[in-house]
Write a protein that holds these residues in place. Structure first.
Motif, PDB file in Angstrom:
ATOM      1  N   LYS A  32       3.160   3.835  -2.170  1.00 14.20           N
ATOM      2  CA  LYS A  32       4.287   2.810  -1.485  1.00 14.20           C
ATOM      3  C   LYS A  32       4.368   2.366  -0.060  1.00 14.20           C
ATOM      4  O   LYS A  32       4.539   1.577   0.486  1.00 14.20           O
ATOM      5  N   SER A  33       3.719   3.682   0.347  1.00 15.72           N
ATOM      6  CA  SER A  33       4.175   4.117   1.941  1.00 15.72           C
ATOM      7  C   SER A  33       2.714   4.981   2.461  1.00 15.72           C
ATOM      8  O   SER A  33       2.160   5.462   2.168  1.00 15.72           O
ATOM      9  N   ALA A  34       2.459   4.701   4.011  1.00 12.38           N
ATOM     10  CA  ALA A  34       1.680   5.851   4.541  1.00 12.38           C
ATOM     11  C   ALA A  34       2.291   7.461   4.328  1.00 12.38           C
ATOM     12  O   ALA A  34       1.184   8.284   3.775  1.00 12.38           O
ATOM     13  N   ALA A  35       3.417   7.581   4.283  1.00 12.12           N
ATOM     14  CA  ALA A  35       3.658   9.300   3.779  1.00 12.12           C
ATOM     15  C   ALA A  35       3.003   9.796   2.514  1.00 12.12           C
ATOM     16  O   ALA A  35       3.060  10.486   2.226  1.00 12.12           O
ATOM     17  N   GLY A  57       1.374  -1.072   2.923  1.00 13.61           N
ATOM     18  CA  GLY A  57       0.665  -1.434   3.974  1.00 13.61           C
ATOM     19  C   GLY A  57       1.509  -1.339   4.807  1.00 13.61           C
ATOM     20  O   GLY A  57       2.003  -0.931   5.058  1.00 13.61           O
ATOM     21  N   PRO A  58       0.723  -1.685   6.378  1.00 12.91           N
ATOM     22  CA  PRO A  58      -0.715  -2.888   6.061  1.00 12.91           C
ATOM     23  C   PRO A  58      -1.879  -1.437   5.868  1.00 12.91           C
ATOM     24  O   PRO A  58      -2.925  -1.590   5.586  1.00 12.91           O
ATOM     25  N   ASP A  59      -2.010  -0.481   6.227  1.00 15.35           N
ATOM     26  CA  ASP A  59      -2.549   0.657   6.124  1.00 15.35           C
ATOM     27  C   ASP A  59      -2.647   1.814   5.640  1.00 15.35           C
ATOM     28  O   ASP A  59      -1.782   1.779   5.440  1.00 15.35           O
ATOM     29  N   ILE A  60      -3.751   2.032   4.910  1.00 17.59           N
ATOM     30  CA  ILE A  60      -4.033   2.951   3.586  1.00 17.59           C
ATOM     31  C   ILE A  60      -4.664   3.864   4.141  1.00 17.59           C
ATOM     32  O   ILE A  60      -6.383   3.438   3.350  1.00 17.59           O
ATOM     33  N   ASP A  61      -4.202   5.439   3.786  1.00 18.87           N
ATOM     34  CA  ASP A  61      -5.905   6.102   4.606  1.00 18.87           C
ATOM     35  C   ASP A  61      -5.154   7.399   3.945  1.00 18.87           C
ATOM     36  O   ASP A  61      -4.218   8.327   3.968  1.00 18.87           O
ATOM     37  N   ASN A  77      -3.238  -7.657  -6.627  1.00 14.19           N
ATOM     38  CA  ASN A  77      -2.193  -8.739  -5.941  1.00 14.19           C
ATOM     39  C   ASN A  77      -1.166  -7.818  -5.224  1.00 14.19           C
ATOM     40  O   ASN A  77      -0.006  -8.004  -4.602  1.00 14.19           O
ATOM     41  N   ASN A  78      -2.262  -7.619  -4.287  1.00 12.11           N
ATOM     42  CA  ASN A  78      -1.033  -6.567  -2.697  1.00 12.11           C
ATOM     43  C   ASN A  78      -1.510  -8.073  -1.686  1.00 12.11           C
ATOM     44  O   ASN A  78      -3.124  -8.102  -1.561  1.00 12.11           O
ATOM     45  N   GLY A  79      -0.995  -8.668  -0.533  1.00 14.05           N
ATOM     46  CA  GLY A  79      -0.821  -9.407   0.528  1.00 14.05           C
ATOM     47  C   GLY A  79      -0.471  -8.860   1.620  1.00 14.05           C
ATOM     48  O   GLY A  79      -0.502  -9.584   2.685  1.00 14.05           O
ATOM     49  N   LEU A  80      -0.672  -7.335   1.559  1.00 15.40           N
ATOM     50  CA  LEU A  80       0.025  -6.853   3.158  1.00 15.40           C
ATOM     51  C   LEU A  80      -1.050  -6.106   3.595  1.00 15.40           C
ATOM     52  O   LEU A  80      -1.262  -5.678   4.357  1.00 15.40           O
ATOM     53  N   LEU A  81      -2.088  -5.222   2.358  1.00 15.20           N
ATOM     54  CA  LEU A  81      -3.000  -3.745   3.246  1.00 15.20           C
ATOM     55  C   LEU A  81      -4.087  -4.687   3.650  1.00 15.20           C
ATOM     56  O   LEU A  81      -4.789  -5.697   3.472  1.00 15.20           O
ATOM     57  N   ASN A  82      -4.121  -4.694   4.776  1.00 14.58           N
ATOM     58  CA  ASN A  82      -5.757  -4.418   5.643  1.00 14.58           C
ATOM     59  C   ASN A  82      -6.630  -3.508   5.871  1.00 14.58           C
ATOM     60  O   ASN A  82      -7.269  -4.306   6.094  1.00 14.58           O
ATOM     61  N   ASN A 100      -7.902  -9.269  -6.326  1.00 17.53           N
ATOM     62  CA  ASN A 100      -7.182 -10.190  -5.439  1.00 17.53           C
ATOM     63  C   ASN A 100      -5.482  -9.481  -4.019  1.00 17.53           C
ATOM     64  O   ASN A 100      -4.344  -9.228  -4.221  1.00 17.53           O
ATOM     65  N   VAL A 101      -6.686  -8.523  -3.643  1.00 15.05           N
ATOM     66  CA  VAL A 101      -6.085  -7.841  -2.174  1.00 15.05           C
ATOM     67  C   VAL A 101      -6.352  -8.934  -1.141  1.00 15.05           C
ATOM     68  O   VAL A 101      -7.721  -9.068  -0.405  1.00 15.05           O
ATOM     69  N   THR A 102      -5.642 -10.324  -0.716  1.00 10.43           N
ATOM     70  CA  THR A 102      -6.462 -11.367  -0.025  1.00 10.43           C
ATOM     71  C   THR A 102      -6.564 -10.932   1.613  1.00 10.43           C
ATOM     72  O   THR A 102      -6.941 -11.740   2.403  1.00 10.43           O
ATOM     73  N   LYS A 103      -5.769  -9.586   2.823  1.00 12.03           N
ATOM     74  CA  LYS A 103      -5.608  -9.672   3.917  1.00 12.03           C
ATOM     75  C   LYS A 103      -6.299  -8.415   3.876  1.00 12.03           C
ATOM     76  O   LYS A 103      -6.505  -8.087   5.015  1.00 12.03           O
ATOM     77  N   LEU A 104      -7.349  -7.919   2.748  1.00  5.40           N
ATOM     78  CA  LEU A 104      -7.945  -6.346   3.197  1.00  5.40           C
ATOM     79  C   LEU A 104      -8.741  -6.711   4.655  1.00  5.40           C
ATOM     80  O   LEU A 104     -10.109  -7.355   3.560  1.00  5.40           O
ATOM     81  N   SER A 105      -9.187  -6.252   5.187  1.00  5.39           N
ATOM     82  CA  SER A 105     -10.493  -6.739   5.859  1.00  5.39           C
ATOM     83  C   SER A 105     -11.223  -5.454   5.988  1.00  5.39           C
ATOM     84  O   SER A 105     -12.660  -5.681   7.019  1.00  5.39           O
TER      85      SER A 105
END
Length: 402
Positions: A32-35, A57-61, A77-82, A100-105
Motif C-alpha cells: 500500500k506504500s513505499a514502506a 503509488g506513485p513509485d513502487i520499487d 485498477n490503479n490510477g496513481l501508479l507511475n 487498468n493501470v492508466t498512469k503507469l509510464s
C-alpha cells in the motif's frame, strides 16, 4: 506486569508504521506504500502473491533481496501508479497481471527471466517495458491488449501455449525468438504499420493474423491446426519451409494489397482452403507441391490465373470464381472434376460478385451443401421432443386418476 500493555503498544505501533503489515510468508503480501514495497524487497522470496493496492503509488520499487514471487504479481485498477520496478526479481511463478493501470509510464524488470503468465491490459501511458538481456525467456502464455506499448522485444520465450497481442494501437514492431506455440497465436488490431518477425518459429498449433503490414516466418514448417490471415496490409506472404497444415484450414481473406502468396513446399492442408477478396492478387501459382486438401476449396477474387499442378485429392467441393476471364485456367482445372474433387465443382469467371463472398470453405470434407446433414441431425431432436410430449401427457393422465 507491564508485558501486556507494552505488547499492545508495540503491536499498535507496528500496525501504524507498517512493520507488521507485510510478511514474506503471507499468502498475499499487499503493498500500500513505499514502506511496504521495501519490506517485500527485503525478502529473498515471497511464497504467495504480491498485490499492489489500487491506492499505492506513485513509485513502487521492489529491488533488493527479492528474487522470487511464488504466486502472482498484480496491479489492477490503479490510477496513481507511475512506475513499477525491480532490478533483483528473477521469477514470478504465477501471473504477472497489470490491468487498468492508466498512469503507469515506467515498467522496469532488468533481472526478470521467468514468469508463469503475462496478462496486461489497458495500460494507457506505458510506451515500452524494460527487461534485461536476454529478457523473459520462459512463460506459458502472453496476453497484451489495449495498451500504448510501442515495442515488446524483451519477451524472448522459446515456447508458449498462447500469445494474444491485440488493440495496441502504437505497436509498430514486434520481433520474437519463439520456436513453438502449442495452442494459439492471435495478432490483430495493433498499429497500422506493424511489422512482425518470428524468425525461429518452426511449429504452431493455430494462428490468426490481422491488420499487419509485414509478417515473416521463414522457419515455419508445420501448422497443427489452422492458419488465417484477415485484413492485412502486406503485399507478399512467403513460407518457404511450410510443408503441412495438419488438421485445420488455410485462409487468406480481405487482404487488399496482397499480390503474391508463395508456400511452394506445402503438400497437405487438413481442412478447408480459402482465398477470397484479395483484390490485388492477380495470379495464384504459389502452391506447386500442394497434393491434398482435406476439406473444400473456395477461391474467389480478381485473378486471371490459378494453378494447382500437383493436386491429387480434394475431399470437399471445389469453387473458383473470378471477376476476370479465367476460361483458360478453368479448362485446365476441369480435369480435377470427378477424379480429384470429391464434391461439387464450379469454375467460372467474369462474375462481378466474385469478391462478395468471404465465408470460409468447409473444413470437414463436405460439399458445402449441409441440407441432408441438417435434416438427419434434426430427426433425433424431433423424436426426443415427441417422446417428451407423450410422457408429459401420460403423467398428467395418471395424476388425474390419482
Amino acid at each position: 506486569m507491564f508485558s501486556k500493555p507494552l505488547l499492545s503498544a508495540a503491536t499498535a505501533l507496528g500496525l501504524v508504521s507498517g512493520v507488521f503489515g507485510v510478511g514474506c510468508d503471507d499468502a498475499t503480501a499487499t503493498i500500500k506504500s513505499a514502506a511496504d514495497a521495501t519490506q517485500v524487497a527485503n525478502c529473498d522470496s515471497i511464497k504467495g502473491s504480491v498485490l499492489i493496492d489500487s491506492n499505492a503509488g506513485p513509485d513502487i520499487d521492489i529491488s533488493g533481496s527479492l528474487q522470487e514471487i511464488g504466486g502472482d504479481l498484480t496491479a489492477e485498477n490503479n490510477g496513481l501508479l507511475n512506475s513499477l520496478r525491480s532490478d533483483s526479481l528473477q521469477t514470478i511463478g504465477g501471473t504477472f497481471s497489470l490491468k487498468n493501470v492508466t498512469k503507469l509510464s515506467t515498467l522496469s524488470f532488468s533481472a526478470l527471466g521467468e514468469v508463469g503468465t503475462i496478462d496486461w491490459a489497458t495500460l494507457n501511458a506505458l510506451p515500452e517495458p524494460t527487461f534485461g538481456n536476454p529478457g523473459i525467456t520462459k512463460a506459458t502464455s502472453v496476453t497484451i491488449a489495449d495498451t500504448f506499448i510501442e515495442n515488446i522485444n524483451g519477451i524472448n520465450v522459446q515456447s508458449l501455449t498462447d500469445m494474444n497481442i491485440n488493440n495496441n494501437r502504437r505497436l509498430t514492431q514486434f520481433s520474437t525468438s519463439i520456436k513453438s506455440l502449442s495452442n494459439t497465436l492471435i495478432i490483430q488490431a495493433n498499429g497500422l504499420n506493424l511489422t512482425m518477425e518470428m524468425p525461429n518459429l518452426e511449429w504452431i498449433a493455430n494462428m490468426t493474423i490481422a491488420n499487419v503490414t509485414s509478417f515473416s516466418v521463414p522457419s515455419l514448417h508445420t501448422v497443427n491446426g489452422s492458419m488465417r490471415f484477415d485484413s492485412n496490409y502486406f503485399t507478399t506472404f512467403i513460407a518457404a519451409n511450410l510443408t503441412e497444415i495438419q488438421d485445420g484450414d488455410l485462409s487468406f481473406v480481405s487482404n487488399p494489397e496482397l499480390t503474391n502468396i508463395s508456400i511452394p513446399s506445402l503438400e497437405r492442408v487438413g481442412g478447408g482452403f480459402t482465398i477470397a477478396n484479395n483484390t490485388a492478387l492477380g495470379k495464384l501459382d504459389g502452391f506447386g507441391d500442394l497434393n491434398e486438401i482435406g476439406g473444400a476449396v473456395k477461391v474467389r477474387g480478381s485473378f486471371t490465373d490459378i494453378q494447382f499442378p500437383a493436386l491429387k485429392d480434394v475431399k470437399g467441393a471445389f469453387e473458383v470464381v473470378s471477376t476476370q476471364n479465367i476460361t483458360s485456367a478453368c479448362n485446365t482445372l476441369n480435369s480435377l472434376q470427378g477424379s480429384v474433387v470429391q464434391g461439387d465443382f464450379n469454375c467460372h469467371g467474369e462474375d462481378a460478385n466474385a469478391n462478395d463472398d468471404t465465408s470460409s470453405a468447409s473444413s470437414d470434407g463436405s460439399s458445402g451443401n449441409g441440407t441432408s446433414n441438417k435434416k438427419s441431425a434434426a430427426s433425433p431432436v424431433a423424436t426426443s421432443m415427441s417422446t417428451l410430449y407423450t410422457l408429459v401427457a401420460l403423467g398428467s393422465f395418471v395424476a388425474a386418476l390419482l
